[in-house]
Design an enzyme around this catalytic site. Sequence first.
Site, PDB file in Angstrom:
ATOM      1  N   ARG A  29      28.404  52.797  48.752  1.00 63.03           N
ATOM      2  CA  ARG A  29      29.231  53.104  47.579  1.00 63.03           C
ATOM      3  C   ARG A  29      30.644  52.564  47.753  1.00 63.03           C
ATOM      4  O   ARG A  29      31.218  52.659  48.842  1.00 63.03           O
ATOM      5  CB  ARG A  29      29.277  54.620  47.339  1.00 63.03           C
ATOM      6  N   ASP A  30      31.167  52.007  46.655  1.00 63.38           N
ATOM      7  CA  ASP A  30      32.539  51.507  46.650  1.00 63.38           C
ATOM      8  C   ASP A  30      33.506  52.687  46.817  1.00 63.38           C
ATOM      9  O   ASP A  30      33.326  53.749  46.220  1.00 63.38           O
ATOM     10  CB  ASP A  30      32.823  50.767  45.341  1.00 63.38           C
ATOM     11  N   ASN A  88      33.364  38.675  42.597  1.00 59.47           N
ATOM     12  CA  ASN A  88      34.715  38.149  42.465  1.00 59.47           C
ATOM     13  C   ASN A  88      34.918  37.042  43.499  1.00 59.47           C
ATOM     14  O   ASN A  88      34.472  37.166  44.638  1.00 59.47           O
ATOM     15  CB  ASN A  88      35.739  39.266  42.693  1.00 59.47           C
ATOM     16  N   VAL A  97      38.393  41.629  49.342  1.00 63.23           N
ATOM     17  CA  VAL A  97      37.746  41.628  50.661  1.00 63.23           C
ATOM     18  C   VAL A  97      36.958  40.322  50.793  1.00 63.23           C
ATOM     19  O   VAL A  97      36.046  40.062  49.996  1.00 63.23           O
ATOM     20  CB  VAL A  97      36.815  42.851  50.823  1.00 63.23           C
ATOM     21  N   HIS A 101      30.308  39.874  48.452  1.00 60.24           N
ATOM     22  CA  HIS A 101      29.665  41.116  48.025  1.00 60.24           C
ATOM     23  C   HIS A 101      29.391  41.098  46.530  1.00 60.24           C
ATOM     24  O   HIS A 101      30.133  40.502  45.754  1.00 60.24           O
ATOM     25  CB  HIS A 101      30.525  42.343  48.379  1.00 60.24           C
ATOM     26  N   HIS A 103      29.138  43.561  43.302  1.00 61.08           N
ATOM     27  CA  HIS A 103      29.412  44.890  42.758  1.00 61.08           C
ATOM     28  C   HIS A 103      28.256  45.236  41.820  1.00 61.08           C
ATOM     29  O   HIS A 103      28.006  44.496  40.862  1.00 61.08           O
ATOM     30  CB  HIS A 103      30.703  44.903  41.931  1.00 61.08           C
TER      31      HIS A 103
HETATM   32  P1  DGP Z   1      36.706  42.771  45.588  1.00 59.16           P
HETATM   33  O1  DGP Z   1      37.963  42.998  44.808  1.00 59.16           O
HETATM   34  O2  DGP Z   1      35.617  42.122  44.757  1.00 59.16           O
HETATM   35  O3  DGP Z   1      36.956  42.065  46.895  1.00 59.16           O
HETATM   36  O4  DGP Z   1      36.146  44.220  45.912  1.00 59.16           O
HETATM   37  C1  DGP Z   1      36.352  44.881  47.104  1.00 59.16           C
HETATM   38  C2  DGP Z   1      35.874  46.291  46.919  1.00 59.16           C
HETATM   39  O5  DGP Z   1      35.716  46.876  48.199  1.00 59.16           O
HETATM   40  C3  DGP Z   1      36.842  47.193  46.146  1.00 59.16           C
HETATM   41  O6  DGP Z   1      36.209  47.621  44.944  1.00 59.16           O
HETATM   42  C4  DGP Z   1      37.106  48.372  47.058  1.00 59.16           C
HETATM   43  C5  DGP Z   1      36.037  48.243  48.112  1.00 59.16           C
HETATM   44  N1  DGP Z   1      36.432  48.633  49.456  1.00 59.16           N
HETATM   45  C6  DGP Z   1      37.483  48.153  50.154  1.00 59.16           C
HETATM   46  N2  DGP Z   1      37.548  48.716  51.369  1.00 59.16           N
HETATM   47  C7  DGP Z   1      36.483  49.566  51.438  1.00 59.16           C
HETATM   48  C8  DGP Z   1      36.009  50.445  52.443  1.00 59.16           C
HETATM   49  O7  DGP Z   1      36.548  50.565  53.545  1.00 59.16           O
HETATM   50  N3  DGP Z   1      34.904  51.178  52.146  1.00 59.16           N
HETATM   51  C9  DGP Z   1      34.249  51.069  50.942  1.00 59.16           C
HETATM   52  N4  DGP Z   1      33.168  51.820  50.766  1.00 59.16           N
HETATM   53  N5  DGP Z   1      34.675  50.238  49.966  1.00 59.16           N
HETATM   54  C10 DGP Z   1      35.783  49.514  50.222  1.00 59.16           C
END
Ligand code: DGP
Length: 115
Positions: A29-30, A88, A97, A101, A103
Amino acid sequence: MAETIFSKIIRKEIPANILYETESVLAFRDINPQAPVHILIIPKLEIPTIREIRLPDHTTLLGELIAAANTIAEQEGIKEDGFRLVINCDKNGGQEVYHLHLHLLGGRKMNWPPG
Ligand code: DGP
C-alpha cells in the site's frame, strides 16, 4: 543510480503493508493514498524509470506487473468497477521514487484529464 527506499522494502529492512509477492514482483500500500485503494506494484529488479525498459529483456517482467495488477484488483474488490494504472516518469511525469512502479488506484471514480 543509487538504490531507493523501495529496495529496503524489498529486503524487508523497513516495514510496508505487503499484499502480493512473487520472485520478481512486490506490491504494497502507498504511504500517501490518493484513492480508497492505492497500491504500488514494483519489480524487484532495480529499474529507475520506464525509460530503461528494454525488449525482450523485460517482456516477461512487464507481463508479470500487469498480471499482478489484475490479481490485486480482484483481491481488493475493485476489478469489476474498474481501476487506473499509472506510471510516472521523471520530473515532468511527477516521479518521486526512482524505482519503477505502477500505481494501482481504485475504489472511486477517477478524474480525466489527470492534471
Ligand atoms: P511517484 O511519485 O510515482 O514516484 O510515487 C511514489 C509513491 O511512493 C508516492 O505515492 C508515495 C510512495 N512512497 C514513498 N515512500 C514510501 C514508503 O516508504 N512506503 C510506502 N508504502 N510508500 C512510499
